[in-house]
Design a protein around this motif. Structure first.
Motif, PDB file in Angstrom:
ATOM      1  N   LEU A  86       0.829  -1.212   0.000  1.00 32.04           N
ATOM      2  CA  LEU A  86       0.000   0.000   0.000  1.00 32.04           C
ATOM      3  C   LEU A  86       0.863   1.263   0.000  1.00 32.04           C
ATOM      4  N   VAL A  87       1.926   1.264   0.796  1.00 33.63           N
ATOM      5  CA  VAL A  87       2.809   2.433   0.838  1.00 33.63           C
ATOM      6  C   VAL A  87       3.523   2.608  -0.503  1.00 33.63           C
ATOM      7  N   SER A  88       4.072   1.519  -1.043  1.00 34.25           N
ATOM      8  CA  SER A  88       4.795   1.640  -2.310  1.00 34.25           C
ATOM      9  C   SER A  88       3.859   2.043  -3.450  1.00 34.25           C
ATOM     10  N   GLY A  89       2.661   1.477  -3.495  1.00 36.15           N
ATOM     11  CA  GLY A  89       1.701   1.843  -4.525  1.00 36.15           C
ATOM     12  C   GLY A  89       1.271   3.295  -4.402  1.00 36.15           C
ATOM     13  N   GLU A 139       4.119   9.176 -10.133  1.00 31.62           N
ATOM     14  CA  GLU A 139       4.056   8.875 -11.567  1.00 31.62           C
ATOM     15  C   GLU A 139       2.759   9.341 -12.220  1.00 31.62           C
ATOM     16  N   GLU A 140       1.649   9.136 -11.544  1.00 33.13           N
ATOM     17  CA  GLU A 140       0.350   9.441 -12.151  1.00 33.13           C
ATOM     18  C   GLU A 140      -0.248  10.758 -11.662  1.00 33.13           C
ATOM     19  N   GLY A 141       0.395  11.392 -10.679  1.00 34.21           N
ATOM     20  CA  GLY A 141      -0.060  12.687 -10.211  1.00 34.21           C
ATOM     21  C   GLY A 141      -1.310  12.666  -9.339  1.00 34.21           C
ATOM     22  N   LEU A 142      -1.605  11.525  -8.739  1.00 33.35           N
ATOM     23  CA  LEU A 142      -2.760  11.454  -7.845  1.00 33.35           C
ATOM     24  C   LEU A 142      -2.408  12.045  -6.492  1.00 33.35           C
ATOM     25  N   GLY A 143      -3.418  12.507  -5.763  1.00 35.83           N
ATOM     26  CA  GLY A 143      -3.215  12.915  -4.384  1.00 35.83           C
ATOM     27  C   GLY A 143      -2.989  11.673  -3.520  1.00 35.83           C
ATOM     28  N   VAL A 144      -2.481  11.867  -2.328  1.00 30.82           N
ATOM     29  CA  VAL A 144      -2.159  10.731  -1.453  1.00 30.82           C
ATOM     30  C   VAL A 144      -3.405   9.905  -1.142  1.00 30.82           C
ATOM     31  N   VAL A 145      -4.500  10.553  -0.780  1.00 31.96           N
ATOM     32  CA  VAL A 145      -5.721   9.823  -0.435  1.00 31.96           C
ATOM     33  C   VAL A 145      -6.274   9.091  -1.658  1.00 31.96           C
ATOM     34  N   CYS A 148      -5.153   2.023  -4.544  1.00 27.49           N
ATOM     35  CA  CYS A 148      -4.403   0.820  -4.156  1.00 27.49           C
ATOM     36  C   CYS A 148      -5.284  -0.168  -3.398  1.00 27.49           C
ATOM     37  N   ILE A 149      -6.064   0.322  -2.455  1.00 30.10           N
ATOM     38  CA  ILE A 149      -6.914  -0.559  -1.650  1.00 30.10           C
ATOM     39  C   ILE A 149      -8.011  -1.183  -2.509  1.00 30.10           C
ATOM     40  N   THR A 150      -8.645  -0.402  -3.361  1.00 25.65           N
ATOM     41  CA  THR A 150      -9.699  -0.964  -4.206  1.00 25.65           C
ATOM     42  C   THR A 150      -9.126  -1.940  -5.225  1.00 25.65           C
ATOM     43  N   THR A 151      -7.909  -1.708  -5.660  1.00 26.31           N
ATOM     44  CA  THR A 151      -7.276  -2.624  -6.598  1.00 26.31           C
ATOM     45  C   THR A 151      -6.920  -3.943  -5.913  1.00 26.31           C
ATOM     46  N   PHE A 168      -3.174 -10.199  -0.646  1.00 24.40           N
ATOM     47  CA  PHE A 168      -4.432  -9.824   0.000  1.00 24.40           C
ATOM     48  C   PHE A 168      -5.319 -11.053   0.227  1.00 24.40           C
ATOM     49  N   LEU A 169      -5.408 -11.928  -0.756  1.00 25.03           N
ATOM     50  CA  LEU A 169      -6.220 -13.141  -0.592  1.00 25.03           C
ATOM     51  C   LEU A 169      -5.632 -14.061   0.474  1.00 25.03           C
ATOM     52  N   GLY A 170      -4.299 -14.128   0.539  1.00 31.79           N
ATOM     53  CA  GLY A 170      -3.654 -14.911   1.589  1.00 31.79           C
ATOM     54  C   GLY A 170      -3.981 -14.365   2.972  1.00 31.79           C
ATOM     55  N   LEU A 171      -3.974 -13.055   3.095  1.00 32.83           N
ATOM     56  CA  LEU A 171      -4.332 -12.406   4.356  1.00 32.83           C
ATOM     57  C   LEU A 171      -5.770 -12.731   4.741  1.00 32.83           C
ATOM     58  N   MET A 172      -6.676 -12.645   3.783  1.00 35.84           N
ATOM     59  CA  MET A 172      -8.089 -12.937   4.044  1.00 35.84           C
ATOM     60  C   MET A 172      -8.297 -14.412   4.416  1.00 35.84           C
ATOM     61  N   PHE A 173      -7.468 -15.294   3.862  1.00 33.19           N
ATOM     62  CA  PHE A 173      -7.548 -16.708   4.224  1.00 33.19           C
ATOM     63  C   PHE A 173      -7.304 -16.902   5.723  1.00 33.19           C
TER      64      PHE A 173
END
Length: 114
Positions: free
Chosen positions: A35-38, A45-51, A57-60, A91-96
């Motif tokens: 999440l931090v690296s993304g 790179e893409e010029g998005l705000g932090v939030v 990243c989270i939705t992806t 993420f799926l491993g974590l949810m497992f």
């Protein structure tokens, strides 16, 4: 509303139980690093705000997707492809581990449920 609260309590208890597992702890730290690296990548790179970058990243990683944004640069598209493959697996491993902790309570040496 009551069923939501009961489900939320079960989820939080499952997460708390999962933290006792070393593999869960490692996956949790890896997800945080993803999440931090993304977020850093998409802000730079893409010029998005932090939030917005963190939200993307989270939705992806949770496979929900983000309908209003797609990477515009070639580097952004390549990064996103790798990010999705690696991050979704983590993420799926974590949810497992959380699901296992919710569904299966481990028995201690005496056979009693924890």
């Amino acid at each position: 509303m009551v069923s939501f609260l009961i489900t939320l309590i079960r989820l939080l208890k499952g997460i708390r139980r999962s933290f006792k597992d070393k593999n869960f702890q490692v996956l949790f730290i890896l997800i945080l690093l993803m999440l931090v690296s993304g977020t850093l990548f998409y802000t730079g790179e893409e010029g998005l705000g932090v939030v917005d970058a963190l939200y993307f990243c989270i939705t992806t990683l949770s496979t929900v997707g983000h309908p209003d944004f797609e990477p515009q640069t070639t580097l952004g598209k390549i990064f996103t492809m790798i990010y999705i493959v690696v991050g979704t697996g983590l993420f799926l491993g974590l949810m497992f581990y959380v699901a296992r902790a919710i569904l299966n309570r481990k028995e201690d040496d005496n056979g009693a449920k924890k």
